[in-house]
Design an enzyme around this catalytic site. Structure first.
Site, PDB file in Angstrom:
ATOM      1  N   GLU A 257       9.409 -20.814  -1.118  1.00 13.32           N
ATOM      2  CA  GLU A 257      10.304 -20.954  -2.311  1.00 13.32           C
ATOM      3  C   GLU A 257      11.426 -20.304  -2.386  1.00 13.32           C
ATOM      4  O   GLU A 257      11.594 -19.303  -2.342  1.00 13.32           O
ATOM      5  CB  GLU A 257       9.439 -20.745  -3.415  1.00 13.32           C
ATOM      6  CG  GLU A 257       9.934 -21.450  -4.769  1.00 13.32           C
ATOM      7  CD  GLU A 257       9.010 -20.766  -6.163  1.00 13.32           C
ATOM      8  OE1 GLU A 257       8.505 -19.660  -5.883  1.00 13.32           O
ATOM      9  OE2 GLU A 257       8.792 -21.595  -7.040  1.00 13.32           O
TER      10      GLU A 257
ATOM     11  N   GLU B 276      -0.395 -20.846 -13.213  1.00 12.03           N
ATOM     12  CA  GLU B 276       0.821 -21.647 -12.900  1.00 12.03           C
ATOM     13  C   GLU B 276       1.650 -20.835 -11.723  1.00 12.03           C
ATOM     14  O   GLU B 276       2.295 -19.785 -12.321  1.00 12.03           O
ATOM     15  CB  GLU B 276       1.357 -22.131 -14.095  1.00 12.03           C
ATOM     16  CG  GLU B 276       0.576 -22.881 -15.153  1.00 12.03           C
ATOM     17  CD  GLU B 276       0.405 -24.311 -14.632  1.00 12.03           C
ATOM     18  OE1 GLU B 276       1.314 -24.712 -13.784  1.00 12.03           O
ATOM     19  OE2 GLU B 276      -0.471 -24.947 -15.069  1.00 12.03           O
TER      20      GLU B 276
ATOM     21  N   LYS C 258       2.224 -10.690 -22.373  1.00 13.91           N
ATOM     22  CA  LYS C 258       3.233  -9.818 -21.861  1.00 13.91           C
ATOM     23  C   LYS C 258       4.365 -10.551 -20.856  1.00 13.91           C
ATOM     24  O   LYS C 258       4.267 -11.359 -20.205  1.00 13.91           O
ATOM     25  CB  LYS C 258       2.352  -9.096 -20.593  1.00 13.91           C
ATOM     26  CG  LYS C 258       3.141  -7.827 -20.351  1.00 13.91           C
ATOM     27  CD  LYS C 258       3.024  -7.171 -18.906  1.00 13.91           C
ATOM     28  CE  LYS C 258       3.867  -8.018 -17.963  1.00 13.91           C
ATOM     29  NZ  LYS C 258       5.499  -7.683 -17.978  1.00 13.91           N
ATOM     30  N   PRO C 259       5.455 -10.505 -21.468  1.00 15.27           N
ATOM     31  CA  PRO C 259       6.750 -11.198 -20.940  1.00 15.27           C
ATOM     32  C   PRO C 259       7.077 -10.279 -19.919  1.00 15.27           C
ATOM     33  O   PRO C 259       6.747  -9.277 -19.578  1.00 15.27           O
ATOM     34  CB  PRO C 259       7.784 -11.103 -22.251  1.00 15.27           C
ATOM     35  CG  PRO C 259       7.326  -9.715 -22.985  1.00 15.27           C
ATOM     36  CD  PRO C 259       5.687  -9.846 -22.913  1.00 15.27           C
TER      37      PRO C 259
ATOM     38  N   TRP D 186      10.318 -15.152 -16.027  1.00 11.26           N
ATOM     39  CA  TRP D 186      11.699 -15.074 -16.688  1.00 11.26           C
ATOM     40  C   TRP D 186      12.250 -16.357 -16.788  1.00 11.26           C
ATOM     41  O   TRP D 186      13.272 -16.256 -17.455  1.00 11.26           O
ATOM     42  CB  TRP D 186      12.672 -13.728 -16.126  1.00 11.26           C
ATOM     43  CG  TRP D 186      12.466 -13.968 -14.392  1.00 11.26           C
ATOM     44  CD1 TRP D 186      11.807 -13.087 -13.445  1.00 11.26           C
ATOM     45  CD2 TRP D 186      13.094 -15.122 -13.735  1.00 11.26           C
ATOM     46  NE1 TRP D 186      11.860 -13.828 -12.546  1.00 11.26           N
ATOM     47  CE2 TRP D 186      12.796 -14.819 -12.229  1.00 11.26           C
ATOM     48  CE3 TRP D 186      14.024 -16.007 -14.039  1.00 11.26           C
ATOM     49  CZ2 TRP D 186      13.232 -15.587 -11.282  1.00 11.26           C
ATOM     50  CZ3 TRP D 186      14.688 -16.760 -13.029  1.00 11.26           C
ATOM     51  CH2 TRP D 186      14.252 -16.544 -11.733  1.00 11.26           C
ATOM     52  N   ASN D 187      11.889 -17.180 -16.216  1.00  9.62           N
ATOM     53  CA  ASN D 187      12.843 -18.305 -15.967  1.00  9.62           C
ATOM     54  C   ASN D 187      12.954 -19.213 -17.288  1.00  9.62           C
ATOM     55  O   ASN D 187      13.849 -19.759 -17.403  1.00  9.62           O
ATOM     56  CB  ASN D 187      12.285 -19.344 -14.557  1.00  9.62           C
ATOM     57  CG  ASN D 187      11.149 -19.731 -14.761  1.00  9.62           C
ATOM     58  OD1 ASN D 187      10.176 -19.401 -15.389  1.00  9.62           O
ATOM     59  ND2 ASN D 187      11.131 -20.929 -13.938  1.00  9.62           N
TER      60      ASN D 187
ATOM     61  N   CYS E 235      10.125 -23.996 -11.290  1.00  6.34           N
ATOM     62  CA  CYS E 235       8.988 -24.087 -10.275  1.00  6.34           C
ATOM     63  C   CYS E 235       8.768 -25.648  -9.583  1.00  6.34           C
ATOM     64  O   CYS E 235       8.510 -25.720  -9.009  1.00  6.34           O
ATOM     65  CB  CYS E 235       7.769 -23.727 -10.979  1.00  6.34           C
ATOM     66  SG  CYS E 235       7.243 -24.577 -12.786  1.00  6.34           S
TER      67      CYS E 235
ATOM     68  N   GLY F 122       3.905 -17.437 -12.889  1.00  7.41           N
ATOM     69  CA  GLY F 122       4.865 -16.709 -12.016  1.00  7.41           C
ATOM     70  C   GLY F 122       4.291 -16.955 -10.504  1.00  7.41           C
ATOM     71  O   GLY F 122       4.124 -18.064 -10.320  1.00  7.41           O
ATOM     72  N   SER F 123       4.585 -15.897  -9.902  1.00 11.58           N
ATOM     73  CA  SER F 123       4.674 -16.190  -8.470  1.00 11.58           C
ATOM     74  C   SER F 123       3.199 -16.143  -7.866  1.00 11.58           C
ATOM     75  O   SER F 123       2.334 -15.685  -8.352  1.00 11.58           O
ATOM     76  CB  SER F 123       5.175 -15.036  -7.751  1.00 11.58           C
ATOM     77  OG  SER F 123       4.789 -13.759  -7.810  1.00 11.58           O
TER      78      SER F 123
END
Ligand code: NAD
Length: 480
Positions: free
Chosen positions: A382, A247, A172-173, A148-149, A281, A225-226
């Site tokens: 994080e 990533e 896919k957002p 989402w960032n 990130c 993402g995470s």
């Protein structure tokens, strides 16, 4: 409230179930989006596979022309797209405009020009009357899964290289920020992109994302993402032996040596912690300052933090918006509490804001923490929020050891004017992206890649483009 539809095979599709999209600054519902069913997922994948066959046969220049038209429309609609980012994600409007200009439009225009650069090799043969070619080809159907960032720039970071390489893509957002991707799809349609080449489907990661990853149709999952989700995707992709490009999270160290330009280091450390409310990130996640300048640094840094203006992301002059959702807010709060209980000192901030203009939304004060130990969670995990721990060190060797003491290896920052230290950092820092005497922000033609648990593969530039290709070796025998 706008009811959005998904974009599948060039058509706008509703679903039986919908999910709300909230403004994180007010908690108001601003839109709803469909929750894709298993049939929607299947339809998107099949249409992508069909469309890819003819798309992949166009020349790179022809494909680039579509991207160029799309870029022009994105640029024309910049202000409207920026407003949508601010509304669904919460970053200040000026940052959102930068996301469109340097991110979304930047990726489309950069990759639009790369159609002619995709090249193979001709090798010297081992046998007479033979040629050996290594031919680049598209992988086929690509799945882009994004966080989402940076909901618009990260979409374009996946779409543009996938398409220029001759693939079709299903994007896919994130469930919190699906609007930016759907708005990009409207402009793709206006740009005349052939049906099925680019699809956006919406819904939860655990169902819709997982179904996309497990399907035998796609050949590449490109994910941002995470770390935890990335590992899960890698495991799920293993059954059908798909390529994955991951990533993921970071814990970037920001090292300030005693010989650096102190004011520049302070300004850059501030920006690289608090931009996008710390939700980047490659943000400055842990600041290490040489003991000789630590007091001075901390005092100037605190002055800077006190000048930051929190508020409605749409208001001019605001530096910091809200966190993106309640879970993210609670996570940041938990990290600060744990640090406090482990003996760290909160120099400023350290609490949620709930009064007056902050009575709704997910607000956290910009926070600076001292007295930390390297083993504390706040130095290892994080944070992804407006909170920075600061720690002193005695010499460069110690700084390098502390910086590398992490399961993450995405980005790192070093401020120094000593060339020997710069070159040692280039050799020894365990990260995919190193910033020397400068703040964060990649160029589209660099290579954004995570080391260690921060990633696999990567995005941007010619190395990023390589993820979207597969190579075929052709042995040709001829007579005479
Ligand atoms: P997340 O992992 O929760 O979600 C990312 C995406 O994965 C979302 O679209 C989500 O719906 C989807 N997803 C969730 N579970 C899934 C599953 N089982 N199968 C398939 N898809 C699934 O991450 P987030 O909270 O949205 O983003 C924040 C993280 O992203 C941070 O760790 C940040 O560092 C990282 N990030 C990394 C980069 C980078 O370039 N390295 C850039 C931006 C953000």
């Amino acid at each position: 409230m706008t009811q959005y539809q998904m974009y599948i095979n060039g058509k706008w599709i509703s679903a039986v179930h919908t999910m709300p999209v909230l403004n994180p600054a007010s908690e108001d519902t601003i839109a709803s989006v469909p929750v894709a069913s298993a049939q929607d997922v299947q339809r998107a994948l099949e249409s992508a596979a069909r469309a890819q066959r003819s798309w992949g046969r166009l020349t790179g220049v022809e494909r680039g022309a579509f991207l160029r038209r799309w870029y022009e429309l994105v640029t024309k609609n910049r202000d409207r797209l920026a407003q949508i980012i601010s509304l669904e994600e919460g970053k200040p409007l000026s940052e959102a405009a930068g996301e469109i200009t340097f991110g979304t439009a930047g990726y489309l225009s950069y990759y639009a020009e790369l159609g002619r650069s995709i090249a193979g090799d001709i090798l010297a043969p081992d046998r007479p009357g033979e040629q050996i070619w290594i031919v680049p080809q598209p992988v086929g159907v690509v799945i882009g899964i994004i966080p989402w960032n940076y909901p618009s720039a990260l979409a374009a970071r996946k779409i543009a290289p996938a398409l220029i390489a001759g693939n079709a893509i299903v994007l896919k957002p994130h469930e919190d920020t699906p609007l930016s991707a759907l708005e990009l799809a409207k402009l793709a349609e206006e740009a005349g992109l052939p049906a099925g080449v680019f699809n956006v489907i919406t819904g939860p990661g655990e169902t819709v994302g997982e179904a996309l990853v497990k399907s035998p149709v796609p050949s590449l999952i490109t994910f941002t993402g995470s770390v935890e989700t990335g590992k899960r995707i890698m495991r799920n992709a293993a059954d059908t032996v798909k390529k994955v490009s991951l990533e993921m999270g970071g814990k970037a160290p920001f090292i300030v040596m005693e010989d650096s330009d102190l004011d520049a280091a302070v300004e850059t450390a501030l920006f690289s912690r608090f931009v996008n409310c710390g939700q980047v990130c490659i943000c400055n996640e842990r600041t290490y300052v040489h003991k000789k300048i630590a007091d001075q640094f901390v005092s100037k840094f605190l002055d800077g933090v006190r000048r930051l203006k929190l508020g409605n992301p749409l208001d001019p002059g605001v530096n910091l918006g809200p966190k993106v959702n309640r879970d993210e807010l609670l996570k940041v709060e938990r990290y600060v509490e744990e640090a406090r209980q482990s003996g760290a000192q909160i120099l400023t901030g350290g609490r949620r804001l709930t009064e007056g203009p902050f009575s709704h939304g997910y607000w956290y004060e910009p926070t600076v923490i001292a007295g930390v130990q390297q083993s504390m969670k706040i130095m290892q995990e994080e944070i992804f929020g407006p909170v920075v721990p600061i720690m002193e060190f005695s010499d460069f060797d110690e700084a390098l050891t502390l910086a590398n003491d992490s399961r993450y290896g995405l980005a790192a920052f070093l401020f120094t004017n000593d060339m020997n230290r710069v070159l040692r950092a280039v050799r020894d820092m365990e990260c995919g992206e190193l910033y020397i005497n400068r703040g964060p922000g990649e160029s589209v033609h660099g290579f954004h890649t995570g080391w260690k648990q921060s990633g696999l593969g990567g995005d941007d530039g010619k190395y990023g483009l390589e993820q979207y290709l597969q190579r075929k070796t052709v042995y040709v025998k001829y007579q005479g």
